[in-house]
Design an enzyme around this catalytic site. Structure first.
Site, PDB file in Angstrom:
ATOM      1  NE  ARG A  44      -5.535 -50.296  30.018  1.00 22.91           N
ATOM      2  CZ  ARG A  44      -5.895 -51.487  30.496  1.00 22.91           C
ATOM      3  NH1 ARG A  44      -6.472 -52.381  29.725  1.00 22.91           N
ATOM      4  NH2 ARG A  44      -5.665 -51.800  31.757  1.00 22.91           N
ATOM      5  CG  HIS A  89     -10.695 -51.338  29.516  1.00 22.17           C
ATOM      6  ND1 HIS A  89     -10.273 -51.418  28.209  1.00 22.17           N
ATOM      7  CD2 HIS A  89     -12.052 -51.397  29.470  1.00 22.17           C
ATOM      8  CE1 HIS A  89     -11.325 -51.533  27.418  1.00 22.17           C
ATOM      9  NE2 HIS A  89     -12.413 -51.518  28.155  1.00 22.17           N
ATOM     10  CE1 TYR A 110      -5.337 -55.232  33.415  1.00 24.24           C
ATOM     11  CE2 TYR A 110      -7.335 -55.308  34.738  1.00 24.24           C
ATOM     12  CZ  TYR A 110      -6.553 -54.693  33.777  1.00 24.24           C
ATOM     13  OH  TYR A 110      -6.982 -53.548  33.197  1.00 24.24           O
TER      14      TYR A 110
HETATM   15  C1  LIG Z   1     -17.906 -57.459  20.806  1.00 19.72           C
HETATM   16  C2  LIG Z   1     -17.438 -56.925  22.111  1.00 19.72           C
HETATM   17  N1  LIG Z   1     -17.072 -57.759  23.076  1.00 19.72           N
HETATM   18  C3  LIG Z   1     -16.669 -57.299  24.275  1.00 19.72           C
HETATM   19  C4  LIG Z   1     -16.604 -55.958  24.515  1.00 19.72           C
HETATM   20  C5  LIG Z   1     -16.154 -55.447  25.898  1.00 19.72           C
HETATM   21  N2  LIG Z   1     -14.867 -54.799  25.774  1.00 19.72           N
HETATM   22  C6  LIG Z   1     -14.773 -53.468  25.647  1.00 19.72           C
HETATM   23  S1  LIG Z   1     -13.211 -52.964  25.381  1.00 19.72           S
HETATM   24  C7  LIG Z   1     -12.629 -54.540  25.472  1.00 19.72           C
HETATM   25  C8  LIG Z   1     -11.166 -54.797  25.287  1.00 19.72           C
HETATM   26  C9  LIG Z   1     -10.659 -54.228  24.001  1.00 19.72           C
HETATM   27  O1  LIG Z   1      -9.297 -54.449  23.871  1.00 19.72           O
HETATM   28  P1  LIG Z   1      -8.468 -53.842  22.674  1.00 19.72           P
HETATM   29  O2  LIG Z   1      -9.091 -54.223  21.377  1.00 19.72           O
HETATM   30  O3  LIG Z   1      -7.062 -54.213  22.869  1.00 19.72           O
HETATM   31  O4  LIG Z   1      -8.640 -52.269  22.780  1.00 19.72           O
HETATM   32  P2  LIG Z   1      -8.217 -51.332  24.008  1.00 19.72           P
HETATM   33  O5  LIG Z   1      -9.390 -51.235  24.923  1.00 19.72           O
HETATM   34  O6  LIG Z   1      -7.026 -51.927  24.641  1.00 19.72           O
HETATM   35  O7  LIG Z   1      -7.933 -50.003  23.402  1.00 19.72           O
HETATM   36  C10 LIG Z   1     -13.658 -55.426  25.709  1.00 19.72           C
HETATM   37  C11 LIG Z   1     -13.498 -56.884  25.881  1.00 19.72           C
HETATM   38  C12 LIG Z   1     -17.002 -55.103  23.483  1.00 19.72           C
HETATM   39  N3  LIG Z   1     -17.004 -53.774  23.624  1.00 19.72           N
HETATM   40  N4  LIG Z   1     -17.405 -55.609  22.292  1.00 19.72           N
END
Ligand SMILES: Cc1ncc(C[n+]2csc(CCOP(=O)(O)OP(=O)(O)O)c2C)c(N)n1
Ligand SMILES: Cc1ncc(C[n+]2csc(CCOP(=O)(O)OP(=O)(O)O)c2C)c(N)n1
Ligand SMILES: [Mg+2]
Ligand SMILES: [Mg+2]
Lengths: 327, 360, 327, 360
Positions: B254, B258, B267
């Site tokens: 990434r 985020h 971080y």
């Molecule tokens: C059930 C849930 N918990 C927390 C979140 C908050 N949240 C949004 S994106 C994220 C991280 C996601 O990481 P990843 O699966 O690696 O996908 P990326 O964003 O890196 O594409 C979090 C914790 C959420 N959207 N849904």
């Protein structure tokens, strides 16, 4: 006409739905060969095959989540949650996806999913097998929530739920599964009352009693006893909790001036709260007593040896009626 | 866990733009197709950077950048047949591009004028899913529907490294395996779940999660559009042939925050980003195209012009997106009339009309 | 005294709890290095280490479920759910385990778990980031549910929640995170009001307005406007939703004769329903108007460009007050 | 999936009672210890059959039989040190036995006089968990607590083959792996989840699920108490030494119905049960003890007498279990006063006392 239990009436309703629409599918734990722990799906896998009556892995979120995908593909999944207390692992999929998807997609991807849940107590079961979680679902926009109280309604309402283009949480009062009635198993649903309307199951002028599911029989029994004392209860079977048929209840309360709401679910934030709030607002000048509520306590469902003390019974209904009349 | 993806990483194009061979996977593309992929990558990155800018200017509430992940998204998206169906997270702008979803439709979601944005059926792509992991079960259910329709299409389902920890994602693996559903699980391991590094989700490489469920898992260089295409092609073919699910881990990074609300300097160290910049998915394809004579300066320039024009149109389109009518929030709560919604809508409209002539 | 935002006040409260009791642990997504997406846990991992301020895998059921195990082991876990809309994957663990375990174990294994949830709208967020799910939890026996409305309360209440031997769902009104107030960061909790009691935040004789969390500021603003028109609102900050401090509200209603309940959550089966039902029962002869409710609609939380139309605001509160007075 | 557990099945005692050796696992038990295990197995089976009978007589609302699974439960339970902590499902009567939970306490739950039954702290064993899979996360959390307490004890967590499909169980695997928690996941694969055969949950052997999460998985003959003991010992030792989780699949068979409410003739063939009867966990130990001269007729007879006496006491105890006081349902909803519960309790008591003098 055939004398039929509620369990068999629902079975017949599911069978008809499977016959009438090839897009209808059933999915759940133990619904196939076993025919469900209450035998509500008995014989259906044998007759409609494993592709349409699907024994699923032991995972409620998986059941409901895959049903969402099947609905997106144009199917009409009917899923069974084995007992009330086991719906919570699926709660996220229900609240986040099933309930919201029609709105999110601006109506392009409706969710014609029926979620069948045997609910309520009175069968002497162990923990998590006797709960009444309907308020969680009725509070959730996007879901419809209905519950039949007798075999005739059960036969029609399960088919109406499946035919509805919105998701319907269909609560089956498990302790009434063995209640019997004459059911016309050839009746078609176009002539049936809308499942989203309440029904006055016993007219009376003294006090309106609103109830649903397992409590309808209890309230009718209370009405019989009250009648012997000269108190005429008007018993309303709400049938639908979302939408809630407020006009029918309000019209009754305008006649009687008094309302008692009865359900097994805990009183605090239960359906009675909403009905009390709404009826008080709509019938403020007709009410001669506050709306009184009879229901479960703010405790976990107790061990079965205490359930008779926990569950609303005829006496508690009559006690509330007396208190309403005493105002 | 090795930072370079380890020996299991499937690669057809090195970060230096060298075309390499793999014993199990390959693609044979015409120069036209290769240039098409390059154009995809560049335009997707431009959509992304433009949207980021629009967010900074207050035109969007939020934007989830896909910079760095374009090859993973375009490579897998271009592997799909028209009848296949894609289930995205909230970051698959490159996939959306390949499914013909207009960039402006993506922006409408992040602007807050809709919670959806496009017609899933028209594009064979589901709406963005924000609650992590939920869509994986939908994907399996959809694939089960294809089985029942005797349609030999397949489903592709996207999710992140963080998502692999969710119960739903693992249940999706169970259901897909048990029903042998034609679904490709496409995990973009971009090394981060907001601020949490991969080590907070797993102690072994993610593609090996599939071992526990009895279907194949592969790790592909997610910044190599050719390898991604090849690996996705193979997994889709297996699904269509009745071999059931495959898990693809696209090893990527990434490169942005985020979302536009995030501050990654809290971080992660800048050096990591610099290292990954050397593996940029666009650069390596450009080098390869140029060196192999499959594209010339004019082509690259033309793509730039196209990107520029698209950006201008996107900006204008975004600024012009109208707010929905207030009462539209009641429109599709149900698809059939619902007494409570009707009552509330009527009260809402009465209340609102009271303001027209003055109000409070 | 220091001018402190609500987010910082909660941070300070968590810090104190960590200092005071080695059994207190924090767990959640991104709460460590990042300090939480709202920075509420900023700096805590640095000062208390990774064993006590734990960045968890991305799985809410896992977070709450492991917290249950930690509580069984004698810890006092404080878990963060990143946003309101992400609590549902943990719903089973919360309803089935956290809420019921004390009763199941006859009090032998209490569940001193605090579940922090930033909630509510008004920040222009995408879907699932603006919800108000508190009624689901308040309906659930075994849970306590509280919500501060200002930095001073936030500082005390978060520590009180952690000190409580029962599980507490702690709803943080995210759009008030940046509200500021003078907070005495040396105050100890023994002198603070019980978090389970409501507080009259503005006395007045015309209409009682009960609210909580983000709506308290809105209602206070409405009271200022109303006062200019000669209407004196008595604004009650409920602070606790389970238990609900009915006596405080009832005493007020006996003085004013009128009650308006305001919350962001949908009205249907929201806290207002319960308060309406209970106050009507307790104050039947004092009420000059039905209890009126102002809240969210029975729709999913709308896209952010519509949230101002969805959320109760000063005008909607005043409109309800007018209607209550017109009865 | 092979019906006999395949070559990966760890065995130290064949169904015929022959002591065999395994390159990686062994136990060295004194004759006393071996006789102790035999006694455990017999008494646990007796508790089970007695409870089944009591249910038939209307003394219990329900009973979940453990017949056939005694070796899996006793073998693993006896591997635990006093400081270890066990998380059961609703069927671990044999584990409860090894933790010193009185059989009557188990019956009190199934009779419906409590939703709990014993003091978890007193026995280092959690209460039975009915919602499938929930306890696996508790187990991991408890193990994380041990880490923080610098206690080198370990946790053992029981669940069934069906439970492996639940999201929570897989999340437990994630958390345990990521935090390297000292927990042994003990899956009793009794081939059935009510009416659903293993094939509805997985397409590969269950012990291999661990591969996907990066910790060891082993399959042990669950009807071989010695092998179970050996394998559990090893997994507990690894946990204590900081090597984190292990998944043990105890390959066994549910010889009874799912519960007394169930009718397995609807979904499985009698021949299967007959085949498994030949692998009975008690019989093989008895043969081994007798043949090797480690126990004689008098010993076996004495165990029978003890079982018979225990059964009589259990029956009497069960019939004598008093119903709880009605108002006790309000007792422990909260551990501190809660206004609503106080109000409802007062109303309840007033209402009830109105019946004492006559009432309705
Ligand atoms: C059930 C849930 N918990 C927390 C979140 C908050 N949240 C949004 S994106 C994220 C991280 C996601 O990481 P990843 O699966 O690696 O996908 P990326 O964003 O890196 O594409 C979090 C914790 C959420 N959207 N849904
Ligand atoms: C979440 C949940 N769903 C459904 C049930 C109903 N149920 C009780 S036991 C059982 C089967 C469990 O199978 P398995 O995990 O193999 O354990 P076993 O009963 O064979 O020991 C089911 C479906 C439940 N208790 N919890
Ligand atoms: Mg990621
Ligand atoms: Mg099993």
């Amino acid at each position: 006409m055939a004398v039929t239990t509620m369990a068999k009436a629902i079975n017949a309703g599911l069978r008809k739905a499977l016959e009438d629409d090839p897009k209808v599918l059933l999915m759940g734990e133990d619904i196939g060969k076993l025919g469900g722990v209450f035998r509500v799906t008995d014989g259906l896998q044998k007759d409609f095959g494993e592709a349409r009556v699907i024994d699923s892995p032991l995972a409620e979120s998986g059941i409901v989540g895959t049903a969402v995908g099947l609905a997106m593909r144009g199917f009409r999944p009917v899923v069974e949650i084995q007992f009330d207390g086991f719906v919570f692992p699926a709660f996220d999929q229900i609240v986040t996806q099933v309930a919201k998807h029609n709105a999110r997609s601006s109506g392009r991807t409706p969710m014609p999913i029926t979620i069948r849940i045997p609910y309520g107590g009175g069968i002497g079961a162990v923990e998590h097998h006797s709960e009444s979680p309907e308020a969680y679902f009725a509070h959730t926009a996007g879901l419809r929530v209905i519950s039949p109280s007798n075999p005739v309604d059960a036969f029609a309402m399960v088919r109406q739920a499946i035919a509805c283009n919105d998701p319907v949480v269909f609560f089956e009062p498990k302790r009434r599964y063995w209640d019997k009635a004459d059911v016309d198993l050839t009746a078609d649903i176009t002539s049936a009352t809308s499942p989203f309307e309440a029904r006055i199951v016993r007219p009376g002028g003294s006090v309106t009693v609103a109830c649903y599911g397992p409590m309808v029989r209890t309230c009718l029994e209370a009405a019989t006893v009250a009648a012997a004392d000269g108190t005429e209860l008007e018993v309303i079977d709400l049938r639908s909790l979302s939408p809630l048929d407020v006009p029918t209840v309000a019209a009754s309360v305008r006649r009687t001036g008094r309302l008692v709401v009865v359900h097994e679910a805990p009183v605090f934030l239960g359906m009675g709260a909403e009905l009390a709030a709404r009826i008080t607002e709509e019938c403020f000048y007709s009410l001669e007593a506050p709306v009184l509520r009879v229901g479960g306590y703010h405790t976990p469902y107790p061990p079965s040896r205490l359930e008779e003390d926990y569950l609303p019974d005829l006496d508690r209904v009559l006690d509330a009626v007396d208190r309403a009349l005493a105002f | 866990m090795t930072a370079d993806g380890g020996p299991e990483l499937i690669q057809l194009l090195t970060p230096e733009g060298e075309r390499v061979h793999h014993p199990d996977y390959d693609v044979d593309l015409t120069p036209d197709q290769l240039r098409g992929l390059y154009r995809d990558l560049v335009l997707v990155r431009r959509v992304d950077s433009e949207a980021t800018a629009l967010q900074r200017q207050g035109e969007l509430g939020l934007w989830a950048q896909c910079i760095g992940q374009e090859a993973a998204q375009v490579g897998s998206g271009r592997a799909l047949a028209p009848g296949d169906f894609a289930f995205p997270t909230y970051r698959e702008h490159g996939v959306a591009w390949t499914r013909g979803v207009a960039p402006l439709q993506l922006l409408s979601l992040f602007r807050g004028v809709t919670n959806g944005g496009w017609d899933p059926q028209a594009h064979n792509m589901a709406l963005y899913t924000i609650v992590i992991g939920d869509q994986t079960l939908h994907a399996v259910g959809y694939a089960m529907g294809m089985q029942r329709d005797d349609d030999d299409s397949a489903v592709i389902c996207y999710f992140g490294d963080g998502a692999t920890s969710q119960g739903d994602v693992n249940e999706a693996f169970v259901f897909a395996a048990v029903y042998n559903a034609p679904v490709v699980f496409f995990c973009q391991n971009n090394q981060w779940a907001i601020s949490e590094p991969l080590e907070r989700q797993t102690r072994i490489p993610l593609y090996r999660r599939a071992d526990g469920f009895g279907f194949p898992g592969v790790r592909v260089d997610g910044n190599d559009v050719l390898a991604v295409l090849a690996v996705t092609n193979a997994a889709l073919a297996a699904a269509r042939e009745g071999q059931g699910p495959t898990l693809i881990e696209a090893f990527t990074y990434r490169m942005g925050a985020h979302t536009t609300s995030d501050d990654p300097t809290r971080y992660r160290v800048a050096a990591d980003l610099e290292a990954w910049k050397l593996k940029d998915p666009i650069e390596r394809l450009k080098v390869y195209l140029a060196r192999s004579g499959k594209a010339d300066h004019d082509f690259f320039a033309a793509v730039e012009v196209e990107a520029q024009e698209m950006a201008v149109a996107l900006r204008d389109g975004c600024r012009g997106l109208p707010d929905p009518a207030p009462a539209s929030m009641f429109d599709h709560v149900y698809s059939e009339p619902h007494l409570l919604v009707q009552t509330e809508r009527a009260a809402f409209e009465t209340y609102h009309s009271s303001f027209v002539g003055g109000g409070h």
